[in-house]
Design a protein around this motif. Structure first.
Motif, PDB file in Angstrom:
ATOM      1  N   UNK A 150       0.825  -1.203   0.000  1.00  0.00           N
ATOM      2  CA  UNK A 150       0.000   0.000   0.000  1.00  0.00           C
ATOM      3  C   UNK A 150       0.863   1.259   0.000  1.00  0.00           C
ATOM      4  N   UNK A 151       0.385   2.279  -0.704  1.00  0.00           N
ATOM      5  CA  UNK A 151       1.105   3.549  -0.715  1.00  0.00           C
ATOM      6  C   UNK A 151       1.090   4.204   0.658  1.00  0.00           C
ATOM      7  N   UNK A 152      -0.041   4.060   1.369  1.00  0.00           N
ATOM      8  CA  UNK A 152      -0.193   4.678   2.681  1.00  0.00           C
ATOM      9  C   UNK A 152      -0.835   3.680   3.640  1.00  0.00           C
ATOM     10  N   UNK A 153      -0.397   3.729   4.887  1.00  0.00           N
ATOM     11  CA  UNK A 153      -1.024   2.967   5.966  1.00  0.00           C
ATOM     12  C   UNK A 153      -1.041   3.861   7.197  1.00  0.00           C
ATOM     13  N   UNK A 154      -2.202   3.992   7.830  1.00  0.00           N
ATOM     14  CA  UNK A 154      -2.329   4.839   9.018  1.00  0.00           C
ATOM     15  C   UNK A 154      -2.140   4.016  10.286  1.00  0.00           C
ATOM     16  N   UNK A 155      -1.520   4.641  11.285  1.00  0.00           N
ATOM     17  CA  UNK A 155      -1.323   4.035  12.602  1.00  0.00           C
ATOM     18  C   UNK A 155      -1.853   5.017  13.642  1.00  0.00           C
ATOM     19  N   UNK A 209      -5.535   1.644   4.455  1.00  0.00           N
ATOM     20  CA  UNK A 209      -5.675   0.728   5.589  1.00  0.00           C
ATOM     21  C   UNK A 209      -5.251   1.437   6.871  1.00  0.00           C
ATOM     22  N   UNK A 210      -5.929   1.147   7.956  1.00  0.00           N
ATOM     23  CA  UNK A 210      -5.656   1.835   9.208  1.00  0.00           C
ATOM     24  C   UNK A 210      -5.587   0.831  10.349  1.00  0.00           C
ATOM     25  N   UNK A 211      -4.609   1.020  11.203  1.00  0.00           N
ATOM     26  CA  UNK A 211      -4.410   0.147  12.350  1.00  0.00           C
ATOM     27  C   UNK A 211      -4.540   0.983  13.611  1.00  0.00           C
ATOM     28  N   UNK A 212      -5.394   0.551  14.539  1.00  0.00           N
ATOM     29  CA  UNK A 212      -5.641   1.288  15.768  1.00  0.00           C
ATOM     30  C   UNK A 212      -5.222   0.450  16.966  1.00  0.00           C
ATOM     31  N   UNK A 213      -4.627   1.113  17.959  1.00  0.00           N
ATOM     32  CA  UNK A 213      -4.140   0.437  19.157  1.00  0.00           C
ATOM     33  C   UNK A 213      -4.936   0.950  20.362  1.00  0.00           C
ATOM     34  N   UNK A 214      -5.627   0.052  21.043  1.00  0.00           N
ATOM     35  CA  UNK A 214      -6.447   0.479  22.177  1.00  0.00           C
ATOM     36  C   UNK A 214      -5.604   0.891  23.377  1.00  0.00           C
ATOM     37  N   UNK A 215      -4.383   0.445  23.450  1.00  0.00           N
ATOM     38  CA  UNK A 215      -3.440   0.790  24.507  1.00  0.00           C
ATOM     39  C   UNK A 215      -2.070   0.994  23.872  1.00  0.00           C
TER      40      UNK A 215
END
Length: 267
Positions: A150-155, A209-215
Motif C-alpha cells: 500500500x502507498x499509505x497505511x495509518x497508525x 488501511x488503518x491500524x488502531x491500538x487500544x493501549x
C-alpha cells in the motif's frame, strides 16, 4: 525507514484554519498578537517540547514550520527553546497554501525517497508519550508486508488525555478519540511525494488501511483559549479535574511533562 514529525508553529497559511481571515495580514496579526503568542509559548515549553525531547527513539526528525514573517523576537525565543534538542529542525516559509507548504516541509526533510517514510503531525500545544516514536516504528515494522502492498497505511493511538495547564498544575480528562490528529502516524511508500498532510486527519481511514491500538495512553491534547478546533459554539467542553500528586507523577513518567514546571511558567 526515516521518521519525520511535523509541527506548524503559528504559521499563517492560506487555508488550514477553522478561524477564517480575509487576508494574510489579518491572519498574521491574529496569530502574532502578544496575548496569543504568550499562551502558545507557555504550552509549547511545558507540554509539547518536553515530550519531543524525551523520546526513547531519537532517530527521527521533528520539523517545526514557522512563517517567514514571524517577528524576530519570537523567532529567537523559539530557537533558544529548541536549540538543545538535536532532532528538531526549523523551516521558515512564506504564507502560502497550507497543505502544499506542509507537504513541501516534510519532503524537504525526507532524505531517502527510495525508502518508506513514517510521518506524524503534531500541534504545538500537545504532547505524545515518550515511547510514541519507538512504538510507531515497531508497529510499522510488524506490518511491513502491509506497507509493501500500500502507498499509505495509518497508525492511530486514540487513547489519551485532554489537558489544560495553569498556575495550579494540570487539569485532565481521559479520552478515546480515533483519528484526532495527535499520536496519529502514516507510512508513505518510496517515491511518493504525497504526505500525511495530504489527508484531513479525521478522514484518513477512508483512503488507506488503518491500524488502531487500544493501549497504551499515548497523548495529551491541549485545551486552551486559542485552540483553532474549539472556536465554534457547539464544541463539547471536557470535564477536567486537577491532578493529584500520583497523577502528576504518572504524567511525568509517561510524557515527561512536569507539573512543577507548569506551575512556574503559568504563575
Amino acid at each position: 525507514m526515516q521518521i519525520i514529525g511535523l509541527c506548524r508553529f503559528s504559521y499563517p497559511a492560506l487555508g488550514g484554519f477553522q478561524v477564517e481571515h480575509d487576508a494574510i495580514e489579518e491572519r498574521s496579526a491574529f496569530l502574532y498578537s502578544e496575548k496569543r503568542m504568550e499562551e502558545r509559548f507557555r504550552h509549547f515549553e511545558t507540554i509539547m517540547l518536553p515530550s519531543i525531547a524525551a523520546q526513547t527513539e531519537t532517530d527521527f526528525k521533528f520539523v517545526i514550520v514557522i512563517g517567514d514573517n514571524l517577528p524576530e523576537r519570537y523567532q529567537e525565543r523559539l530557537f533558544d527553546l529548541c536549540a538543545p534538542i538535536s532532532h528538531i529542525q526549523s523551516q521558515a516559509h512564506a504564507p502560502a497554501d497550507h497543505r502544499e507548504t506542509m507537504q513541501k516541509a516534510i519532503n524537504t526533510a525526507r532524505v531517502k525517497s527510495d525508502a518508506p517514510c513514517l510521518q506524524f503531525r503534531h500541534d504545538d500545544d500537545d504532547a505524545i508519550a515518550v515511547t510514541f516514536v519507538e512504538e510507531f516504528k515497531r508497529a510499522a515494522m510488524d506490518c511491513r508486508p502491509l506497507l509493501e502492498r500500500n502507498k499509505f497505511v495509518a497508525f492511530d493511538f486514540p487513547r489519551g488525555y485532554v489537558v489544560r495547564p495553569d498556575a495550579k498544575g494540570l487539569h485532565v480528562e481521559e479520552t478515546y478519540h480515533p483519528f484526532w490528529g495527535v499520536a496519529l502516524g502514516c507510512s508513505v511508500a518510496p517515491h511518493i511525494r504525497k504526505s500525511i498532510m495530504t489527508f484531513a486527519h479525521g478522514r484518513m481511514g477512508r483512503f488507506m488501511p488503518s491500524i488502531s491500538f487500544d493501549q497504551p495512553v499515548m497523548y495529551l491534547r491541549g485545551h486552551n483559549d486559542y485552540n483553532d478546533s474549539r472556536q465554534g459554539p457547539n464544541v463539547t467542553q471536557p470535564k477536567l479535574k486537577l491532578l493529584d500528586n500520583e497523577g502528576e507523577q504518572m504524567i511525568r513518567n509517561t510524557f515527561a511533562v512536569d507539573a512543577e514546571h507548569i506551575r512556574r511558567v503559568f504563575a
